[in-house]
Design an enzyme around this catalytic site. Structure first.
Site: not given
Length: 530
Positions: A103, A504, A100
């Protein structure tokens, strides 16, 4: 003695109960782990953690600490995850025990008070901790030990572990979808019977109760992710995309249950609507999970190009060793047909090397003494010795994989806008559903309920919030399998406005396969005979 643990709120066994003085009061704990964690939290001045924990949310007992924490202090071990060339280091940790926002607050505040740690950011959804520290002032093992003291186990984040966790969630989603599908098939028989006239017969009540028996476990098991997400969002005062789904399913279920239990004569049940709705939503979530797993697997396939072994040359002998034991400056032997395990310079020998993963060049490139080769490229028919320049996380291949991870995690401008709009969109959806219910309830309650539920279902912003991140993740994953690497997610958004492409390098625009363009015979054989 209290019946519940002061820290985790689980029941306490009298035989294993542990008592301790906390803030001058005697408290009871279920184990020594909870006691130690609680004492550490209070001694660090973080007792308000318990006030921030959501009401009714039980904390888990502290996880088992990882054995041999000192091993994470070794540079050889850390080199597999981060750049160890400097003392200031940043690592992603996978944290066990986060559940949660409290924490998140506890971990960030506890670590930022420790000298030597410059930053600690917790990702609640991914259960990850981005940790920045000075390796000369504090060891990583000491940080992991501090995390263990406050009840969290942590290990360096590994993409393979992440894919394993994703596969576990994917399997859980498959089980929930299969359960809802099985319930839907059985519910259809009940619905057919009721729609065919049984709703007016003597067995109507029996069919209602059978529908209730089928719908109840379906809502609790298959609908659990939506209910949990909605409740978590409400606790954090955030409107999630699962809230309309949860309201629509539960309101229809409770009304149908009311009609069944109290035997309302003129009422109708809609258990089939609840089950079918959950099944359809879960099918969408499952398809989303498949595409996301494929995107993560694309990164894993790139990692698999890195050989796990190398042939190390020492004086006049050679031996096969794990790639992690190879050091910069060593000499490795690359035999015909093998993948090159390191980035380095050829010091003897020559061969043709396929470097299409880096250059896109379909034809092998001739390499000889003094030329540079990269890890993951495929050696041809020759053999050569390579002096090691870069290994593991420092190779060009590892940087490509890291770039892919950053691209999948990055947010395009439109995604940032979508993240801001979704909560307001949910609020508008709930408002429209409420107004719809208020308007129709004056005519008929059932009609009002179905109309409001229809608004919730039809206007659910799931696709709106998930479309962009899923598109970025899948596009980068599919592109990687085709040899196209995307550095940032915003590039894909800009790509829609591109009107011209400039390449290129000559020779890269090929099919990647050799084809016969002409046949010349130096004898009397015809082209067909040749």
């Amino acid at each position: 003695m209290s019946d519940t643990c002061f820290h985790c709120k689980l029941s306490v066994d009298e035989e294993s109960a542990v008592n301790a003085l906390i803030s001058g009061e005697k408290q009871t704990f279920c184990c020594h782990g909870c006691k130690s964690v609680c004492e550490t939290i209070h001694s660090a001045g973080l007792a308000s953690f318990y006030d921030k924990t959501p009401q009714g949310e039980n904390l888990a007992p502290p996880p088992q600490a990882t054995a041999e924490l000192a091993a994470f202090d070794l540079d050889d071990v850390q080199a597999e995850y981060i750049d160890i060339s400097q003392s200031n280091r940043t690592m992603i940790l996978l944290v066990e025990g986060i559940h949660c926002a409290a924490c998140v607050w506890l971990i960030e505040n506890a670590l930022q008070k420790i000298e030597g740690i410059s930053n600690a950011e917790v990702n609640l959804a991914g259960k990850r901790l981005k940790l920045s520290w000075n390796n000369e002032r504090i060891a990583l093992s000491a940080i992991l030990a501090e995390l263990a003291k406050i009840g969290y186990g942590a290990v360096p984040f590994d993409p393979n572990l992440a894919e394993g966790a994703l596969a576990k969630r994917h399997r859980s989603l498959l089980y929930r979808m299969a359960f809802a599908g099985f319930a839907m098939m059985n519910m259809m028989w009940i619905s057919i019977a009721l729609y065919s006239g049984a709703s007016d017969g003597e067995f109507k009540t029996w069919f209602y109760w059978i529908g209730l028996i089928i719908a109840t476990p379906t809502l609790l098991y298959s609908g659990y992710p939506f209910l949990k997400s909605a409740l978590t969002g409400l606790k954090q005062r955030h409107l999630t995309m699962d809230l309309p789904i949860a309201i629509g399913a539960t309101s229809t279920y409770f009304y149908s249950t009311y009609v069944t239990v109290y035997g309302i004569e003129n009422g109708h049940v809609y258990f089939d609507t609840v089950v079918n709705f959950l099944f359809v939503i879960l099918v969408g979530r499952y398809l989303e999970a498949i595409f996301k797993k494929q995107a993560v697997s694309a990164t894993t396939r790139m990692l698999e190009l890195q050989p796990k072994l190398a042939t190390l040359v020492t004086e006049d002998t050679t031996r096969v060793v794990p790639i992690r034991t190879v050091q910069v400056g060593d000499t490795v032997l690359v035999r015909p047909g093998q993948k090159i395990p390191v980035d380095g310079v050829i010091i003897s020998g020559k061969s043709a090397v396929n470097e299409s993963l880096l250059t896109g060049e379909s034809l092998p490139i001739f390499k000889q003494t003094g030329d540079y080769v990269v890890a993951g490229s495929l050696n041809g028919e020759g053999a050569f010795h390579v002096q090691v320049d870069k290994v593991l996380r420092h190779t060009a291949l590892a940087k490509i994989v890291a770039m892919m991870d950053d691209a999948q995690a990055s947010k395009a401008p439109i995604q940032t806008l979508a993240d801001k709009i979704v909560p307001w969109f949910v609020l508008i959806t709930l408002t429209l559903a409420t107004l719809t219910f208020v308007y129709w309830v004056q005519f008929d309650f059932e009609t009002a309920l179905l109309a409001a539920t229809s608004v919730l279902v039809v206007t659910c912003p799931c696709a709106f919030g998930l479309a962009t991140p899923m598109a970025v993740a899948v596009a980068t994953g599919v592109g990687a399998t085709q040899g196209i690497l995307v550095k940032r997610g915003e590039v894909l958004e800009r790509l829609s406005k591109v009107t011209a492409y400039v390449f290129d390098k000559t020779g890269t625009l090929t099919d990647g396969d050799l084809t016969v363009v002409g046949v010349t015979s130096f004898n009397d054989l015809s082209e067909h005979q040749v």
